[in-house]
Design an enzyme around this catalytic site. Structure first.
Site: not given
Ligand code: DGJ
Length: 740
Positions: A479, A549
Site C-alpha cells: 500500500d 477503495d
C-alpha cells in the site's frame, strides 16, 4: 524483420501486425515524422514533403532553404529554440546556459527482439521473434550529446514501444530539463481526446471531449501516477466508438509524475506526447553519464476503442506482468480490512479463516494494524515488528495456522511511509522527504520515506526480505497512502534537488525488482489508497492492483469500465463488501456485488463470521461460479457493451480464445417505469456457431435457458428489460459441444 530501412533516403518504415509507422532523416539532419496508421507497403509512394511549405513567421534554420521550418515540419523528437514553438519532447541546458540543441541523424541500429531496460519497468519478450527494435542515434555535435530513440514494434499486435536515452559525451555537465518518452505529430486536428481522471474512490472515469486549439494536457505532479489522472491518453476519430473509428493511444510505463498531452497548432496539426512531467524535474548529467526515459506504449486501432483495449490487454498480460503470475490463475481472497479495520486479534482472524475456508476462499489477507502499536492510522508505520498482543504467535505462527486451514496467507505492508509517532522516525528523522528547517505536511498522519536514499531502500529490502523469508507469506498487499510534499532529499546537493521525485521512483523500482525477483512465488498486489498507482510501471512488478477503495458495486461500474480501457481484468482486484457500503452508504443486492467483483480478480472484504445462512449459501455459490469462470475472466477477451458513464446501466462480457464460452453481465442503476424494451448486443462470438444460453436462477446457479446463434446474439442481442434498483443479470454461453 518488420523494419525496412531505405538507407539512401534515410527512411525508416516499421511494421507491426497491421500498422505502419514511418519517419525519415531530412537532408538537414532532423527526423521528420511521416506516418502512423494502417499498414502500408514500404514502397507505397509516400511523400509528405508537401508539408514543408514556406510560411510567414516560420523561421528557417537552413539559410538556403525557405521551405524548411521546424514550425511546420512534423517532428519525431521535437526540439525547442530553432523555430518549433509547440511543446518540445526534450530540453537540455548546456554548460554555457543555452538550451538550444540540434539533433541530427548519425546512424541507426537494428536489434532482434527487444532489449531490457535496467532500473526501469519495461515490456519484455519470451520469444525474440515477437518484436524487432530500431535504435536511431541523433547527435548534437556542439553540445557534445547524443539521443538514442528506441522503437520496438510487435509482430502480432498493433503496438510500438518507444523510449529515449540521452548521453553526455562532452567534458561539461548537461542539465536535462525535459525528456519525454514519445511524441508524434499528426497532420490534422479532427480528434476527440480521451483521458482517465478521478479522485480517491473515483478513479479512472472516462473523459472524452473534442480537441481544441492550444494545449490539452493531463498529468500528475503528486509524486505518483495518482487517482486523479492516469498516464494514458487516446486520440479518437470523433465519430468513433467501441467498434469503429481510428484510435491512437499512449500509455507510460511509469508510476510517478507524468504528462500526457495533445497540442493543436496554427495549421491544424496535432502533437501528441507522453513522458515524465517536466514540472520541477531536472537531471544533471555528468560527462560520460546517460539518462534513460521510461517506455511509452503506443497502440493503434482502426476498429475503435475495443480493439485498442484488446491490444493493451494482450501486451500487458504477455509482455509486462512478471513470471510466473502472468499465466497463473489468481486466487480468491478474503481481506479483513472492511470486516475488522484495526480491531482484530489472532482468534478473530482464525474465525474469519475458518468461515472463509468453509465457503471456498483461497487466501486470507491480513490488512493494516498487525505491527508496532498500530490501532489506528496515527502511528507505527516504519515499526515493522509484529504486535504480540494481537498476534501472540507472531506472523509465522499465524500463517502456519492459516495454512493448516487450507488457505494461503497474505499480509499488508506500507513500506514507503513513516509515522512521526514511530521508533523509526525517532531514530531517523532524516529518512523522510523533507526540506531542512521547513515544516512538514502530513497526509493520513504520515510522512513519505526518502526512497532516493540508498540507505532507506536497503533498509526496506532487508526487513521485507526477513519478513518474507520467515513469515510463511504467500501474498503481499503493498500500500501507499499519501502523495508527496516537501520533496527534498538530504543526501543530494542543491542542484540535484529537482531530481528527487524521479530518484524516488528509481529507488522504489529497485526495491520492487529485488523483492519480486527474490520471491517470485509471492503474489504481490499493488495498492495506493485503492487505485492511486494503477499504471503499467507497477504492473511490471506487481501483477494486480486493488482497483479502488470504493467497493460499492454501482460506483465500481465506471471505475472498472474506465480502467479496462488500458488494463486487463487480471490486473484489477475487486471485492464484495458489506451493505450499506462503507464508502457510498448504498445497499445493493449480493448478486450485483458478486457479479461486479467477479469481473476481475475476485474476493471479499466483509465479516464472514456474521453471515446469515442464506448469505453463506449465496457466497458459496458465487465462489463456485467464479472458479468455473476464472480462466475466462482472467485470460479471456473483454468487451465493453454498455457505457455506465452515459446510461442508466452497464454491460460487459468475456469470451475465451476459442470463442466457445462467454460470460455476460448487465447491471442496472435505477428501475424505470414504462421503459422501452432494451437489448444488449454481444460481441466476440462465432457468428456461425450456436450457443447454449444459461441464466442465473433464483438460487444464483446457472440454468439452461435456450439455444441461440452467435450471429443472433451479436445482431439482435439479449433482452435486458425490467431492471430493479441496482439489480444485475448474468448469462453464461457455451457451444453445445463443450457441455460435459
Ligand atoms: C488503503 C487501502 O486501499 C485499504 O484497502 C486498506 O489497506 C487501508 N489502506 C489500510 O490502511
Amino acid at each position: 524483420m518488420a523494419i525496412y530501412v531505405d538507407a539512401g533516403r534515410k527512411r525508416f518504415h516499421l511494421d507491426a501486425s497491421n500498422m505502419s509507422y514511418i519517419f525519415e532523416a531530412l537532408p538537414q539532419g532532423n527526423l521528420a515524422h511521416w506516418y502512423w496508421g494502417p499498414k502500408i507497403r514500404p514502397d507505397a509512394g509516400l511523400d509528405r514533403r508537401a508539408l514543408l511549405t514556406p510560411r510567414a513567421f516560420s523561421p528557417n534554420p537552413v539559410s538556403n532553404d525557405e521551405r524548411f521550418s521546424f514550425d511546420v515540419a512534423p517532428q519525431e523528437y521535437p526540439t525547442w529554440g530553432r523555430g518549433d514553438y509547440r511543446s518540445p519532447a526534450y530540453q537540455i541546458r548546456l554548460s554555457d546556459g543555452s538550451a538550444i540543441t540540434d539533433l541530427a541523424f548519425r546512424e541507426h541500429r537494428l536489434l532482434p527482439g527487444k532489449p531490457r531496460l535496467s532500473g526501469l519497468p519495461h515490456l519484455w519478450l519470451d520469444n525474440p521473434l515477437d518484436a524487432d527494435t530500431l535504435v536511431i542515434v541523433l547527435e548534437d555535435t556542439l553540445g557534445g550529446m547524443t539521443v538514442e530513440l528506441s522503437y520496438t514494434v510487435f509482430s502480432q499486435l498493433n503496438a510500438l514501444v518507444r523510449s529515449a536515452t540521452i548521453h553526455n559525451h562532452s567534458q561539461m555537465p548537461l542539465t536535462i530539463e525535459r525528456a519525454l518518452s514519445a511524441s508524434v505529430d499528426f497532420s490534422h486536428a479532427d480528434w476527440d481526446w480521451i483521458r482517465l481522471t478521478g479522485a480517491w474512490g473515483r478513479e479512472r472515469h472516462v473523459q472524452r471531449s473534442a480537441l481544441a486549439h492550444g494545449l490539452s494536457s493531463l498529468g500528475s505532479r503528486r509524486g505518483a501516477s495518482s487517482h486523479q489522472a492516469n498516464p494514458f491518453i487516446a486520440l479518437v476519430d470523433p465519430k468513433g466508438d467501441e467498434t469503429t473509428g481510428r484510435v491512437y493511444a499512449m500509455n507510460l510505463v511509469y508510476s510517478g509524475n507524468f504528462v500526457a498531452m495533445a497540442e493543436v497548432d496554427q495549421f491544424d496539426t496535432t502533437r501528441m506526447a507522453i513522458g515524465i512531467h517536466p514540472f520541477q524535474f531536472q537531471w544533471r548529467l555528468e560527462p560520460g553519464e546517460s539518462f534513460q526515459t521510461p517506455e511509452a506504449v503506443l497502440v493503434f486501432s482502426d476498429a475503435g476503442l475495443g480493439q485498442m483495449s484488446e491490444t493493451f490487454h494482450h501486451l500487458y498480460r504477455d509482455h509486462l506482468m512478471p513470471e510466473p503470475w502472468r499465466r497463473r490463475e489468481r486466487p480468491i481472497v478474503l481481506n479483513n480490512w472492511e470486516a475488522t479495520y484495526f480491531d482484530f486479534n489472532q482468534e478473530r482472524l482464525l474465525d474469519l479463516a475458518d468461515s472463509a475456508a468453509a465457503l471456498g476462499v483461497e487466501v486470507l489477507v491480513l490488512d493494516d494494524g498487525w505491527f508496532g502499536a498500530r490501532n489506528d492510522d496515527r502511528t507505527s508505520l516504519g515499526d515493522w515488528t509484529v504486535n504480540l498482543k494481537k498476534l501472540p504467535d507472531g506472523i509465522s505462527g499465524l500463517s502456519q495456522k492459516i495454512h493448516q486451514r487450507g488457505l494461503k496467507f497474505g499480509l499488508w505492508v506500507e513500506p514507503e511511509m513513516v509515522s512521526p509517532q514511530s521508533d523509526l522516525y525517532r531514530r531517523h528523522p532524516e529518512w523522510c522527504l523533507h526540506i531542512p528547517n521547513r515544516s512538514l505536511s502530513l497526509g493520513r498522519h504520515q510522512l513519505v520515506l526518502d526512497l532516493a536514499r540508498p540507505d532507506v531502500t536497503d533498509w526496506i529490502i532487508a526487513w521485507m526480505t526477513e519478513l518474507l523469508k520467515e513469515g510463511g507469506i504467500d501474498y503481499i498487499k503493498w500500500d501507499m497512502n499519501r502523495h508527496m510534499t516537501e520533496a527534498g532529499s538530504e543526501l543530494l546537493p542543491p542542484e540535484r534537488q529537482p531530481e528527487v521525485q524521479h530518484r524516488y521512483m528509481l529507488g522504489l523500482y529497485r526495491v520492487l525488482d529485488h523483492l519480486t525477483r527474490s520471491f517470485p512465488e509471492v503474489l504481490f498486489e499493488g495498492c495506493s489508497g485503492g487505485g492511486g498507482r494503477f499504471d503499467p510501471g507497477m504492473l511490471y512488478y506487481m501483477p494486480q492492483t486493488w482497483t479502488s477503495d470504493n467497493s460499492d458495486a454501482i460506483e465500481r461500474l465506471c471505475i472498472q469500465y474506465g480502467t479496462s480501457l488500458a488494463y486487463p481484468a487480471i490486473a484489477m482486484t475487486a471485492h464484495v463488501s458489506a451493505v450499506p457500503n462503507h464508502q457510498a452508504g448504498r445497499t445493493t443486492p449480493l448478486n450485483t456485488r458478486g457479479l461486479v467483483a467477479m469481473s476481475a480478480n475476485f474476493g471479499y472484504e466483509l465479516d464472514f463470521t456474521q453471515l446469515s445462512d442464506a448469505e453463506k449459501q449465496a457466497i458459496s455459490q458465487q465462489i463456485t461460479m467464479y472458479k468455473q469462470l476464472r480462466p475466462l475472466v482472467q485470460f479471456g477477451a473483454f468487451y465493453r457493451l454498455i457505457d455506465p458513464h452515459e446510461t442508466n446501466a452497464a454491460g460487459w462480457m468475456f469470451v475465451d480464445d476459442k470463442r466457445s464460452r462467454a460470460f455476460v453481465v448487465w447491471v442496472n442503476r435505477l428501475a424505470e417505469v414504462g421503459a422501452p424494451v432494451r437489448w444488449m448486443c454481444l460481441r466476440g462470438l462465432s457468428p456461425e456457431r450456436d450457443y447454449d444460453v444459461f441464466v442465473q436462477g433464483a438460487e444464483g446457479a446457472w440454468e439452461f435457458s435456450c439455444r441461440r446463434g452467435g450471429d443472433g446474439l451479436m445482431e439482435l442481442g439479449l433482452n435486458r428489460q425490467y431492471g430493479s434498483d441496482f439489480g444485475a443479470k448474468s448469462w453464461y454461453l457455451q457451444w453445445p459441444s463443450e457441455r460435459s
